[in-house]
Design an enzyme around this catalytic site. Structure first.
Site, PDB file in Angstrom:
ATOM      1  N   GLY A 649       0.815  -1.198   0.000  1.00 57.16           N
ATOM      2  CA  GLY A 649       0.000   0.000   0.000  1.00 57.16           C
ATOM      3  C   GLY A 649       0.848   1.246   0.000  1.00 57.16           C
ATOM      4  N   GLY A 651       0.377   5.636   0.947  1.00 61.16           N
ATOM      5  CA  GLY A 651      -0.490   6.696   1.421  1.00 61.16           C
ATOM      6  C   GLY A 651       0.125   8.053   1.224  1.00 61.16           C
ATOM      7  N   GLY A 654       3.686   7.970   3.208  1.00 62.09           N
ATOM      8  CA  GLY A 654       4.636   6.881   3.163  1.00 62.09           C
ATOM      9  C   GLY A 654       4.072   5.634   2.507  1.00 62.09           C
ATOM     10  N   ASP A 784     -10.065  11.312   8.495  1.00 62.98           N
ATOM     11  CA  ASP A 784      -9.679  10.836   7.158  1.00 62.98           C
ATOM     12  C   ASP A 784     -10.269   9.451   6.882  1.00 62.98           C
ATOM     13  OD1 ASP A 784      -8.511  11.068   4.671  1.00 62.98           O
ATOM     14  OD2 ASP A 784      -6.574  10.266   5.312  1.00 62.98           O
TER      15      ASP A 784
END
Length: 977
Positions: A649, A651, A654, A784
């Site tokens: 993943g 973001g 990072g 978020d």
């Protein structure tokens, strides 16, 4: 067997219809060359239709209906040119319908219904000028209806229903002036119906156009078809009023226009009813009919059996004249705006079996005259304003199977005589009333009962006799004042799937025997006074199905529950009695205290002189241990040198890598310190998650603050690995996959979440937000929330992660009011476009309502599988406005993720539950969209509270579970707690 002939007796008729013989059709049947009739209807024949049938040149009737024959259409049958009837109904035949059928000059009946024929309807069928009956319904035919069929001037019966045709009704079909029966239901047809339809079909008796996408008005010329008996326009998009002239149809018995947009929402919409005096069945449910029910409704046909008017905008009182319709079997007026009292004249409807008056504004008491309805099997008065007690006369409704009194203002005790008399009762819902007293123990005589009693004031003990209700699947007694122990007899309910005993005054220990209920999916014992050890097997090992919060004296259970260890009380008491007196205890306590003080002083003095080797705080692990911050080398080794193949993943601040620490799978989030705000995000996440623990929150296992091999500063967070990735990857496909995930995608194809799984995820996320907003020492706003920050573990349980933008509202406790929260929030909040509430963009303060907005958008995205940033949305439209508009206009099906509807169809393909289940999936999605829209309105103060949203989602899941009993997929999880 019939034999004929002057000189030689020849077999001419083979009639073995409905003999249940079994076996196959022998190919030697082709030797009976004088056969004119073959009737093998209604046997258990298997295998193929032998090609030798084509040798029977004298054959006139070939009927093999209602068998289990396989293979394609027997093409050799077209050699039998004298054939008058071909009937292959209800078999398992496949392939296409051959063009060669068009060359059969004498064919009068062609019946292929109920098979698996595919492809298009051949144009050549229009060449069979002698054809009087064509039945090709309930297959898998596609394409357009051939215009050539309009050439069949002798056609009296046309059945095309339950196929996948496209386009409009070909205009040539209106040339079939001899038609008496026309079935076009379930065909996916569109367009409008010809206004002159009634002038083209003067002999029509049955016309079925239901479950298509027709628009426009009902043709007013239908009143010219004086022979019409059954008329079905249900489940289309028709609008306007009902033509007044339909009252002239003196033979019309069946009139179904449910689920359209008919009516004008005003007075006079229902006046047409008083003219239809020959009706037996009428359904106008789920439309826009408004106004009051005319008193003259009592003049409807004395033969009327079903009058269904639910889900409209009908207002005013229910006329007392309704009692004149003494042949009524079903009366439905639910989901309207009816007021006043329930007329006692309904008690005159002695044949009534179904009475549904729920979700109106009815007041007063339940009429005792309802006790006259001895044939009643379902009574629904849910969601009104009814008061008083349950009339004792209801005990005379001995055939009653379903009684729903949910959400009224009823009070008093439940009559023992009534419960004891309703021996066939299978569903009892008395939720959200003000009932008091003990619940009758005689309930144990109702062997097939499921019942829910939440949100009342029942007291006393939960009846032990419930253990005799061996068919019970759903038991809900939450939010009452039941006391005493949980009855051990509940362990006898082997069919139980759902039990909610929460929010009572139950005490004592949990019966261990409950862990033997193998199909129990939900057990909620929260907010009682239970104590002792929690069992570890069965439902007690299901983290999402078992809820126990609010019982402070529980201990033990599986480690994931994080309950304290159980101490042996007997052992402690025995040792105390043997070795301790009161004086000894006091002296030991004093000694220990002074010893502790001396040790503390000594330790403090030593620590002042010895420099600290490591001032790094310990991070709490999920197993309760303590770990110091990890080194860069440990994380380097764990992630294979932070290799590209380990990335799972990425973001804003990072990348995330998969790895293993001491054989424990972990996810390592490495902060990109070149990004502005990365350090702040790191600190915010550590601070937010350091003191909170919830099963639906992603927990930090450890962290690293060090230097990398290049001497640069290095920050990382370590979490438990979520093997099923993010909600984002399930909804839209993962943009970053490691090798294992790529192989899984290649082998198994694309993945999608079932509706049951999406409901579970929604409830999990709502539960996490409810905890952050209501149950923390200081309230926390996530700031978020989006699909990529919702992660799924191996059991598909959702965990909310990435608290890099979270805000702790210092000094704000769960008892603080809204204005205090807002005044203490920070400015300059960031988030993700599409999920950020509009007030943040205008400089508004951080608030819990902001998280609620993001959750609402998340819900809508889960049901529609559309991102809020899709290209179709611009300044005038948004995901919220699209869903709100679809809900208002009853076009939910246009926005629902097609995967959900396709799965619903395939779940039950070929069964009579298929269409029913698709509708239930549609209704469930509509309910979730309603919650999503309510959570994401522009005004923060008008948004649905997250606790209320969680409760509503729970109820939606429970209803979906009830509807899906017996047909649920293997991936479905029970209602999350």
């Amino acid at each position: 067997v019939t034999c004929e002939g002057r000189r030689h007796q020849r077999v001419t008729v083979l009639d073995l219809g409905d003999r249940n013989t079994g076996g196959v059709i022998s190919p030697f049947i082709g030797n009976l060359s004088f056969l004119r009739v073959i009737n093998l209807y209604g046997n258990r024949l298997e295998g193929f239709i032998p090609k030798e049938i084509g040798l029977l040149s004298r054959l006139e009737i070939f009927d093999v209906s209602n068998n289990a024959l396989q293979g394609g259409f027997p093409l050799q049958l077209t050699n039998c040119t004298r054939l008058l009837t071909i009937s292959l109904l209800q078999n398992a035949l496949t392939g296409i319908i051959p063009d060669q059928l068009g060359s059969m000059p004498n064919l009068q009946i062609l019946a292929l219904e109920g098979n698996n024929f595919i492809g298009e309807v051949p144009d050549s069928l229009g060449n069979i000028s002698s054809l009087a009956g064509l039945d090709i319904g309930n297959n898998r035919l596609q394409g357009r209806i051939p215009s050539n069929l309009g050439k069949l001037k002798s056609l009296t019966y046309l059945f095309l229903s339950q196929n996948s045709f496209t386009g409009k009704i070909p205009p040539s079909l209106y040339n079939l002036t001899s038609l008496r029966t026309l079935f076009l239901a379930f065909c996916q047809l569109s367009g409008t119906l010809a206004p002159s339809m009634g002038l083209h079909f003067p002999h029509l008796t049955i016309a079925s156009f239901g479950v298509n996408s027709f628009t426009g008005i009902i043709p007013p010329t239908l009143s010219n078809i004086s022979t019409l008996q059954k008329l079905d326009f249900s489940k289309n998009n028709l609008y306007g009023n009902i033509p007044e002239g339909l009252g002239r149809l003196q033979y019309l018995e069946w009139f179904n226009v449910e689920e359209n947009n008919l009516g004008s929402e005003s007075d006079g919409d229902l006046d047409f009813l008083t003219n239809l005096t020959s009706l037996r069945i009428v359904s106008i449910a789920v439309n826009r009919f408004g106004g009051m029910i005319p008193n003259s409704i009592g003049n409807l046909s004395s033969k009327i059996e079903h009058l269904l008017m639910g889900s409209n905008m009908i207002s005013g009182h229910i006329p007392a004249e309704i009692g004149n319709l003494t042949s009524l079997v079903g009366l439905g007026m639910e989901n309207n705006s009816l007021t006043g009292e329930i007329p006692s004249s309904i008690g005159n409807l002695l044949r009534l079996q179904l009475l549904s008056l729920g979700r109106n504004r009815l007041q007063g008491t339940i009429p005792s005259s309802l006790g006259n309805l001895k044939n009643l099997y379902a009574l629904s008065l849910v969601g009104n304003r009814l008061q008083g007690s349950i009339p004792l006369n209801l005990q005379h409704c001995s055939r009653l199977q379903k009684l729903n009194l949910h959400s009224n203002k009823l009070n008093g005790t439940v009559p023992i005589e009534m419960i004891g008399s309703l021996k066939q009762l299978i569903r009892l819902d008395m939720s959200n009333n003000s009932f008091t007293g003990y619940f009758p123990a005689v309930v144990g005589k109702l062997n097939n009962l499921n019942f829910t009693l939440p949100s009342n004031s029942f007291s006393g003990e939960i009846p032990t006799e419930l253990g005799k209700c061996l068919s019970l699947e759903f038991l809900g007694v939450q939010e009452n004042s039941f006391e005493g122990r949980i009855p051990l007899s509940l362990a006898s309910l082997k069919s139980a799937q759902y039990m909610d005993l929460s929010s009572n005054n139950l005490s004592g220990e949990i019966p261990y025997e409950l862990q033997d209920l193998r199909i129990l999916r939900v057990l909620n014992i929260s907010f009682n006074q239970l104590e002792g050890e929690v069992p570890t097997k069965g439902i007690f090992s299901n983290l999402t199905g078992f809820s126990f919060q609010g019982n402070e004296r529980l201990c033990g259970g599986i480690p994931q529950l994080h309950l304290p260890r159980c101490l042996s009380i007997d052992k402690i008491n025995n040792e105390s009695r043997r070795s301790m007196s009161t004086a000894v205890i006091i002296s030991m306590t004093v000694s220990i205290f002074f010893g502790f003080v001396l040790v503390s002083i000594f330790t403090w003095m030593v620590c002042r002189k010895v420099p600290k080797r490591n001032n790094t705080p310990a991070i709490s692990l999920m197993d309760g241990g303590q770990h110091l911050r990890l080194s860069y080398k440990e994380l380097w080794d764990a992630t294979n040198g932070f290799s590209v193949g380990s990335i799972i993943g990425a973001g804003s601040f990072g990348s995330v890598y998969s790895g293993a620490l001491v054989d424990k799978p972990v996810a390592v989030k490495v902060m990109n310190l070149e990004k502005r705000g990365a350090m702040k995000s790191f600190k915010a996440e550590c601070k937010a998650l350091s003191k909170i623990r919830h099963r639906n929150l992603l927990q930090i296992l450890s962290c690293c603050s060090s230097l990398d091999y290049k001497g640069s500063h290095f920050l990382a967070l370590v979490y438990e690995l979520m093997p099923n990735g993010s909600l984002e990857s399930w909804l839209h496909g993962s943009r970053i996959l490691n090798l294992s995930q790529r192989l899984d995608s290649w082998v198994h194809g694309s993945r999608f979440l079932s509706l049951s799984q999406r409901l579970d995820v929604a409830i999990d996320v709502a539960s996490a937000l409810e905890y952050l907003h209501q149950d923390c020492e200081h309230r926390i706003v996530h700031c978020d929330l989006k699909p990529s920050n919702v992660l799924l573990d191996g059991d598909m349980v959702a965990h909310v992660g990435d608290f890099g933008l979270a805000r702790i509202l210092r000094g704000v406790t769960p008892s603080s009011n809204l204005s205090q929260e807002q005044s203490m929030s920070s400015l300059g909040i960031k988030g993700t476009v599409g999920y950020v509430p509009p007030e943040y963009g205008m400089g508004g303060s951080v608030s819990m309502q902001g998280d609620t907005y993001s959750f609402g958008i998340l819900l809508l995205e889960m049901v529609t599988r559309r991102r809020p940033t899709d290209e179709i949305f611009n300044g005038d439209t948004s995901l919220h406005s699209l869903c709100r508009s679809s809900a208002v206009n009853s076009n939910i099906i246009d926005v629902i993720d097609s995967h959900l509807l396709n799965a619903a169809e395939s779940d039950n393909y070929g069964t009579n539950q298929e269409d029913v289940h698709v509708k239930k999936v549609h209704d469930c999605c509509a309910a979730v969209i309603e919650v999503g829209v309510a959570c994401s309105v522009d005004s923060p103060n008008e948004r649905m509270d997250i606790r209320e949203a969680c409760k509503v989602l729970h109820n939606i899941k429970i209803k979906f579970l009830e509807r899906r009993v017996g047909v649920r997929g293997q991936n479905a999880r029970p209602v999350a707690s």
